[in-house]
Design a protein around this motif. Structure first.
Motif, short mmCIF file in Angstrom:
data_model
loop_
_atom_site.label_atom_id
_atom_site.label_comp_id
_atom_site.label_asym_id
_atom_site.label_seq_id
_atom_site.Cartn_x
_atom_site.Cartn_y
_atom_site.Cartn_z
N THR A 51 0.85 -1.19 0.00
CA THR A 51 0.00 0.00 0.00
C THR A 51 0.88 1.24 0.00
O THR A 51 1.64 1.48 0.94
N ILE A 52 0.79 2.03 -1.08
CA ILE A 52 1.58 3.27 -1.14
C ILE A 52 0.73 4.50 -1.42
O ILE A 52 1.19 5.62 -1.24
N ASN A 53 -0.50 4.31 -1.87
CA ASN A 53 -1.36 5.46 -2.21
C ASN A 53 -2.55 5.59 -1.29
O ASN A 53 -3.53 6.25 -1.62
N ASP A 54 -2.45 4.97 -0.14
CA ASP A 54 -3.53 5.05 0.85
C ASP A 54 -2.93 4.91 2.24
O ASP A 54 -1.76 4.53 2.39
N THR A 55 -3.71 5.23 3.24
CA THR A 55 -3.24 5.10 4.61
C THR A 55 -3.39 3.65 5.08
O THR A 55 -4.22 2.89 4.59
N LEU A 56 -2.55 3.28 6.05
CA LEU A 56 -2.62 1.96 6.66
C LEU A 56 -3.07 2.10 8.11
O LEU A 56 -2.62 3.00 8.83
N TYR A 57 -3.94 1.19 8.53
CA TYR A 57 -4.39 1.15 9.91
C TYR A 57 -4.05 -0.21 10.50
O TYR A 57 -4.13 -1.24 9.82
N CYS A 58 -3.67 -0.20 11.76
CA CYS A 58 -3.33 -1.44 12.44
C CYS A 58 -3.86 -1.37 13.86
O CYS A 58 -3.49 -0.47 14.63
N ASN A 59 -4.76 -2.29 14.20
CA ASN A 59 -5.43 -2.25 15.49
C ASN A 59 -5.21 -3.54 16.27
O ASN A 59 -5.18 -4.63 15.70
N THR A 60 -5.06 -3.41 17.58
CA THR A 60 -4.98 -4.59 18.41
C THR A 60 -6.36 -5.23 18.50
O THR A 60 -7.38 -4.53 18.59
N VAL A 61 -6.39 -6.55 18.44
CA VAL A 61 -7.66 -7.28 18.51
C VAL A 61 -7.48 -8.48 19.42
O VAL A 61 -6.36 -8.88 19.74
N LYS A 62 -8.60 -9.07 19.81
CA LYS A 62 -8.59 -10.31 20.57
C LYS A 62 -9.69 -11.19 19.99
O LYS A 62 -10.87 -11.02 20.29
N VAL A 63 -9.30 -12.12 19.12
CA VAL A 63 -10.28 -12.96 18.46
C VAL A 63 -10.85 -13.98 19.41
O VAL A 63 -12.05 -14.24 19.44
N HIS A 64 -9.98 -14.60 20.24
CA HIS A 64 -10.41 -15.57 21.24
C HIS A 64 -9.78 -15.20 22.58
O HIS A 64 -8.55 -15.13 22.69
N GLU A 65 -10.58 -14.98 23.58
CA GLU A 65 -10.11 -14.46 24.86
C GLU A 65 -9.09 -15.35 25.55
O GLU A 65 -8.23 -14.89 26.27
N ASN A 66 -9.19 -16.67 25.34
CA ASN A 66 -8.32 -17.59 26.08
C ASN A 66 -6.98 -17.85 25.40
O ASN A 66 -6.20 -18.68 25.85
N GLU A 67 -6.69 -17.14 24.30
CA GLU A 67 -5.42 -17.34 23.61
C GLU A 67 -4.40 -16.30 24.07
O GLU A 67 -4.74 -15.13 24.27
N PRO A 68 -3.12 -16.71 24.23
CA PRO A 68 -2.12 -15.82 24.86
C PRO A 68 -1.46 -14.84 23.91
O PRO A 68 -0.84 -13.87 24.37
N GLN A 69 -1.52 -15.04 22.61
CA GLN A 69 -0.73 -14.24 21.68
C GLN A 69 -1.25 -12.82 21.52
O GLN A 69 -2.43 -12.55 21.74
N LYS A 70 -0.35 -11.93 21.12
CA LYS A 70 -0.74 -10.58 20.74
C LYS A 70 -1.19 -10.61 19.29
O LYS A 70 -0.58 -11.26 18.46
N GLU A 71 -2.28 -9.86 18.99
CA GLU A 71 -2.82 -9.88 17.63
C GLU A 71 -3.12 -8.46 17.15
O GLU A 71 -3.60 -7.62 17.91
N TYR A 72 -2.85 -8.24 15.86
CA TYR A 72 -3.09 -6.96 15.23
C TYR A 72 -3.74 -7.20 13.88
O TYR A 72 -3.27 -8.03 13.09
N SER A 73 -4.82 -6.47 13.63
CA SER A 73 -5.45 -6.53 12.31
C SER A 73 -5.01 -5.31 11.51
O SER A 73 -4.99 -4.19 12.03
N CYS A 74 -4.66 -5.56 10.25
CA CYS A 74 -4.09 -4.52 9.40
C CYS A 74 -5.01 -4.28 8.22
O CYS A 74 -5.56 -5.23 7.64
N SER A 75 -5.16 -3.04 7.83
CA SER A 75 -6.04 -2.69 6.71
C SER A 75 -5.39 -2.96 5.35
O SER A 75 -6.05 -2.84 4.31
N GLY A 76 -4.11 -3.34 5.34
CA GLY A 76 -3.39 -3.50 4.10
C GLY A 76 -3.28 -4.94 3.63
O GLY A 76 -4.06 -5.81 3.99
N THR A 77 -2.27 -5.16 2.80
CA THR A 77 -2.02 -6.45 2.17
C THR A 77 -1.21 -7.36 3.10
O THR A 77 -0.67 -6.90 4.12
N PRO A 78 -1.06 -8.64 2.73
CA PRO A 78 -0.20 -9.51 3.54
C PRO A 78 1.24 -8.99 3.66
O PRO A 78 1.84 -9.09 4.74
N VAL A 79 1.79 -8.44 2.59
CA VAL A 79 3.14 -7.90 2.66
C VAL A 79 3.18 -6.68 3.58
O VAL A 79 4.13 -6.51 4.35
#
Length: 258
Positions: A51-79
Protein backbone atom coordinates in the motif's frame (compact mmCIF):
# COMPACT_ATOMS: atom_id res chain seq x y z
CA UNK A 1 19.22 -20.87 32.72
CA UNK A 2 16.10 -21.55 30.61
CA UNK A 3 16.33 -21.18 26.87
CA UNK A 4 14.53 -18.14 25.45
CA UNK A 5 11.42 -18.99 23.48
CA UNK A 6 11.55 -18.22 19.76
CA UNK A 7 9.53 -15.25 18.54
CA UNK A 8 7.16 -16.31 15.78
CA UNK A 9 5.29 -13.96 13.44
CA UNK A 10 2.04 -15.39 12.06
CA UNK A 11 0.24 -13.87 9.11
CA UNK A 12 -1.97 -14.88 6.16
CA UNK A 13 -4.03 -13.55 3.24
CA UNK A 14 -7.47 -14.93 4.15
CA UNK A 15 -7.92 -12.52 7.05
CA UNK A 16 -7.26 -12.61 10.77
CA UNK A 17 -10.44 -14.53 11.64
CA UNK A 18 -10.02 -17.26 8.98
CA UNK A 19 -10.00 -20.83 10.34
CA UNK A 20 -6.66 -21.56 8.70
CA UNK A 21 -4.72 -18.91 10.58
CA UNK A 22 -6.40 -19.88 13.84
CA UNK A 23 -5.06 -23.42 13.39
CA UNK A 24 -1.59 -22.08 12.59
CA UNK A 25 -1.67 -19.91 15.71
CA UNK A 26 -2.66 -22.91 17.82
CA UNK A 27 0.34 -24.90 16.60
CA UNK A 28 2.81 -22.01 16.95
CA UNK A 29 1.70 -21.39 20.54
CA UNK A 30 3.15 -24.82 21.41
CA UNK A 31 6.54 -23.72 20.07
CA UNK A 32 7.20 -20.12 21.03
CA UNK A 33 5.98 -16.59 21.68
CA UNK A 34 3.50 -15.66 18.98
CA UNK A 35 2.59 -12.33 17.42
CA UNK A 36 -0.15 -12.22 14.81
CA UNK A 37 -0.33 -9.43 12.23
CA UNK A 38 -2.87 -10.24 9.53
CA UNK A 39 -5.28 -8.46 7.18
CA UNK A 40 -8.60 -7.33 8.59
CA UNK A 41 -10.34 -8.55 5.40
CA UNK A 42 -9.51 -11.28 2.87
CA UNK A 43 -6.57 -10.37 0.60
CA UNK A 44 -6.27 -13.48 -1.55
CA UNK A 45 -4.30 -13.30 -4.82
CA UNK A 46 -2.76 -9.96 -3.89
CA UNK A 47 0.71 -11.24 -4.71
CA UNK A 48 3.46 -8.95 -3.45
CA UNK A 49 1.31 -5.81 -3.48
CA UNK A 50 2.03 -3.06 -0.98
CA UNK A 51 0.00 0.00 0.00
CA UNK A 52 1.58 3.27 -1.14
CA UNK A 53 -1.36 5.46 -2.21
CA UNK A 54 -3.53 5.05 0.85
CA UNK A 55 -3.24 5.10 4.61
CA UNK A 56 -2.62 1.96 6.66
CA UNK A 57 -4.39 1.15 9.91
CA UNK A 58 -3.33 -1.44 12.44
CA UNK A 59 -5.43 -2.25 15.49
CA UNK A 60 -4.98 -4.59 18.41
CA UNK A 61 -7.66 -7.28 18.51
CA UNK A 62 -8.59 -10.31 20.57
CA UNK A 63 -10.28 -12.96 18.46
CA UNK A 64 -10.41 -15.57 21.24
CA UNK A 65 -10.11 -14.46 24.86
CA UNK A 66 -8.32 -17.59 26.08
CA UNK A 67 -5.42 -17.34 23.61
CA UNK A 68 -2.12 -15.82 24.86
CA UNK A 69 -0.73 -14.24 21.68
CA UNK A 70 -0.74 -10.58 20.74
CA UNK A 71 -2.82 -9.88 17.63
CA UNK A 72 -3.09 -6.96 15.23
CA UNK A 73 -5.45 -6.53 12.31
CA UNK A 74 -4.09 -4.52 9.40
CA UNK A 75 -6.04 -2.69 6.71
CA UNK A 76 -3.39 -3.50 4.10
CA UNK A 77 -2.02 -6.45 2.17
CA UNK A 78 -0.20 -9.51 3.54
CA UNK A 79 3.14 -7.90 2.66
CA UNK A 80 2.06 -4.72 4.46
CA UNK A 81 1.40 -6.88 7.52
CA UNK A 82 4.94 -8.24 7.55
CA UNK A 83 6.47 -4.80 7.01
CA UNK A 84 4.43 -3.29 9.86
CA UNK A 85 5.20 -6.20 12.16
CA UNK A 86 8.95 -6.01 11.67
CA UNK A 87 9.32 -2.22 11.55
CA UNK A 88 6.67 -0.96 13.98
CA UNK A 89 5.20 -3.65 16.21
CA UNK A 90 7.87 -6.13 17.23
CA UNK A 91 10.80 -5.17 19.43
CA UNK A 92 13.15 -7.57 17.66
CA UNK A 93 13.32 -9.53 14.41
CA UNK A 94 11.22 -12.72 14.56
CA UNK A 95 13.02 -16.06 14.61
CA UNK A 96 10.40 -17.48 12.24
CA UNK A 97 7.55 -16.24 10.06
CA UNK A 98 4.72 -18.58 9.11
CA UNK A 99 1.93 -17.65 6.72
CA UNK A 100 -1.42 -19.42 6.18
CA UNK A 101 -2.89 -21.88 6.45
CA UNK A 102 -4.30 -20.80 3.10
CA UNK A 103 -7.72 -22.00 1.97
CA UNK A 104 -6.78 -23.42 -1.43
CA UNK A 105 -3.73 -24.42 -3.42
CA UNK A 106 -0.58 -22.36 -3.82
CA UNK A 107 1.26 -25.01 -5.80
CA UNK A 108 2.87 -24.58 -9.21
CA UNK A 109 2.29 -21.21 -10.94
CA UNK A 110 -0.17 -20.17 -8.22
CA UNK A 111 2.78 -19.21 -6.04
CA UNK A 112 3.32 -15.96 -7.97
CA UNK A 113 -0.24 -14.75 -7.30
CA UNK A 114 -0.37 -15.87 -3.68
CA UNK A 115 -0.66 -13.35 -0.87
CA UNK A 116 0.13 -16.17 1.54
CA UNK A 117 3.46 -16.87 -0.11
CA UNK A 118 4.27 -13.21 -0.73
CA UNK A 119 4.06 -12.58 3.02
CA UNK A 120 6.55 -15.41 3.59
CA UNK A 121 8.78 -14.12 0.80
CA UNK A 122 8.74 -10.60 2.25
CA UNK A 123 9.93 -11.94 5.59
CA UNK A 124 12.57 -13.98 3.80
CA UNK A 125 13.97 -10.89 2.06
CA UNK A 126 15.01 -9.52 5.45
CA UNK A 127 16.55 -12.75 6.65
CA UNK A 128 13.68 -14.30 8.59
CA UNK A 129 13.27 -18.06 8.01
CA UNK A 130 9.78 -18.32 6.54
CA UNK A 131 7.21 -20.91 5.50
CA UNK A 132 3.92 -20.53 3.66
CA UNK A 133 1.28 -23.22 4.28
CA UNK A 134 -1.74 -24.04 2.11
CA UNK A 135 -4.44 -26.71 2.10
CA UNK A 136 -6.13 -27.83 -1.11
CA UNK A 137 -9.58 -27.04 0.25
CA UNK A 138 -11.34 -23.72 -0.40
CA UNK A 139 -14.16 -24.38 2.05
CA UNK A 140 -14.48 -22.34 5.24
CA UNK A 141 -15.34 -25.67 6.88
CA UNK A 142 -12.00 -27.17 5.76
CA UNK A 143 -10.42 -29.61 8.22
CA UNK A 144 -6.90 -28.41 9.06
CA UNK A 145 -6.30 -31.06 11.73
CA UNK A 146 -4.21 -33.35 9.46
CA UNK A 147 -1.81 -30.46 8.82
CA UNK A 148 -0.90 -29.82 12.44
CA UNK A 149 1.81 -32.42 13.08
CA UNK A 150 3.56 -31.62 9.80
CA UNK A 151 3.46 -27.89 10.46
CA UNK A 152 4.95 -28.28 13.92
CA UNK A 153 7.74 -30.54 12.69
CA UNK A 154 8.61 -28.23 9.81
CA UNK A 155 8.61 -25.14 12.03
CA UNK A 156 10.89 -26.83 14.58
CA UNK A 157 13.27 -28.00 11.85
CA UNK A 158 13.36 -24.50 10.39
CA UNK A 159 14.09 -22.94 13.78
CA UNK A 160 16.83 -25.44 14.52
CA UNK A 161 18.56 -25.57 11.13
CA UNK A 162 17.55 -22.36 9.40
CA UNK A 163 17.07 -22.08 5.64
CA UNK A 164 19.53 -21.46 2.81
CA UNK A 165 20.06 -17.76 2.12
CA UNK A 166 17.39 -16.34 -0.17
CA UNK A 167 15.03 -19.31 0.21
CA UNK A 168 11.59 -19.74 1.78
CA UNK A 169 9.40 -22.85 1.81
CA UNK A 170 6.11 -23.29 -0.04
CA UNK A 171 4.19 -26.12 1.64
CA UNK A 172 0.93 -27.52 0.26
CA UNK A 173 -1.27 -30.16 1.88
CA UNK A 174 -3.56 -32.53 -0.03
CA UNK A 175 -7.19 -32.65 1.04
CA UNK A 176 -6.91 -35.97 2.88
CA UNK A 177 -7.43 -37.43 6.33
CA UNK A 178 -4.32 -37.71 8.48
CA UNK A 179 -4.01 -41.48 8.02
CA UNK A 180 -4.31 -41.06 4.24
CA UNK A 181 -1.30 -38.73 3.87
CA UNK A 182 1.63 -40.84 2.69
CA UNK A 183 4.38 -38.47 3.77
CA UNK A 184 6.33 -35.41 2.62
CA UNK A 185 8.02 -34.82 -0.74
CA UNK A 186 10.54 -32.06 -1.39
CA UNK A 187 9.69 -31.05 -4.95
CA UNK A 188 10.18 -28.62 -7.76
CA UNK A 189 7.38 -26.33 -8.92
CA UNK A 190 5.37 -27.98 -11.69
CA UNK A 191 5.50 -26.32 -15.10
CA UNK A 192 1.77 -25.55 -15.34
CA UNK A 193 -0.39 -22.56 -16.21
CA UNK A 194 -3.90 -21.13 -16.32
CA UNK A 195 -5.93 -20.78 -19.50
CA UNK A 196 -8.01 -17.76 -18.53
CA UNK A 197 -11.26 -16.31 -19.76
CA UNK A 198 -13.51 -13.50 -18.59
CA UNK A 199 -17.21 -13.99 -18.01
CA UNK A 200 -18.70 -10.76 -19.35
CA UNK A 201 -22.02 -9.64 -17.88
CA UNK A 202 -24.16 -6.51 -17.74
CA UNK A 203 -25.46 -4.94 -14.56
CA UNK A 204 -29.02 -3.52 -14.19
CA UNK A 205 -27.74 -0.08 -15.21
CA UNK A 206 -26.45 -1.45 -18.50
CA UNK A 207 -22.76 -1.29 -17.59
CA UNK A 208 -20.55 -4.23 -18.55
CA UNK A 209 -18.51 -6.03 -15.90
CA UNK A 210 -16.28 -9.09 -15.83
CA UNK A 211 -15.58 -12.15 -13.68
CA UNK A 212 -12.19 -13.80 -14.15
CA UNK A 213 -12.40 -17.55 -14.64
CA UNK A 214 -10.16 -20.19 -16.15
CA UNK A 215 -8.84 -23.73 -16.25
CA UNK A 216 -5.63 -24.95 -14.63
CA UNK A 217 -3.51 -26.90 -17.12
CA UNK A 218 -0.67 -29.12 -15.96
CA UNK A 219 1.24 -30.73 -18.81
CA UNK A 220 4.28 -31.48 -16.63
CA UNK A 221 4.58 -35.27 -16.41
CA UNK A 222 7.49 -35.24 -13.96
CA UNK A 223 7.17 -37.26 -10.77
CA UNK A 224 9.32 -34.76 -8.87
CA UNK A 225 6.80 -31.89 -8.93
CA UNK A 226 4.46 -30.44 -6.33
CA UNK A 227 1.43 -31.27 -8.46
CA UNK A 228 2.48 -34.93 -8.71
CA UNK A 229 3.10 -35.14 -4.96
CA UNK A 230 -0.29 -33.64 -4.07
CA UNK A 231 -2.16 -35.81 -6.57
CA UNK A 232 -0.48 -38.90 -5.11
CA UNK A 233 -1.21 -38.19 -1.46
CA UNK A 234 1.94 -36.41 -0.31
CA UNK A 235 2.58 -33.05 1.31
CA UNK A 236 4.63 -30.99 -1.15
CA UNK A 237 7.52 -28.80 -0.02
CA UNK A 238 9.04 -26.50 -2.63
CA UNK A 239 12.05 -24.34 -1.75
CA UNK A 240 11.29 -20.97 -3.36
CA UNK A 241 13.90 -18.32 -4.13
CA UNK A 242 13.14 -14.64 -4.47
CA UNK A 243 16.14 -13.88 -6.68
CA UNK A 244 14.23 -13.79 -9.98
CA UNK A 245 17.36 -13.63 -12.12
CA UNK A 246 17.29 -16.24 -14.89
CA UNK A 247 20.97 -17.07 -14.44
CA UNK A 248 20.88 -19.69 -17.19
CA UNK A 249 19.81 -17.02 -19.72
CA UNK A 250 22.56 -14.48 -19.06
CA UNK A 251 24.94 -15.97 -21.66
CA UNK A 252 22.19 -16.03 -24.29
CA UNK A 253 21.14 -12.43 -23.71
CA UNK A 254 24.79 -11.34 -23.69
CA UNK A 255 25.06 -12.65 -27.24
CA UNK A 256 22.48 -10.15 -28.48
CA UNK A 257 23.57 -7.01 -30.30
CA UNK A 258 22.56 -4.16 -28.02
Amino acid sequence: MSKKKPLILVTNDDGITAPGIRTLIEVMNTIGDVCVVAPDTPQSAMGHAITINDTLYCNTVKVHENEPQKEYSCSGTPVDCVKLAVNEILKRKPDLCVSGINHGSNSSINVIYSGTMSAAVEAGTIGIPSIGFSLLDYSLEADFTPCKKFIKKMALECLEKGLPKGVVLNVNFPKLKENEIKGVKVCRQADAHWVETFDKRTNPLGKDYYWLTGEFINEDKGEDTDEWALKNGYVSVVPVQFDLTAHHAIRTINSWDF
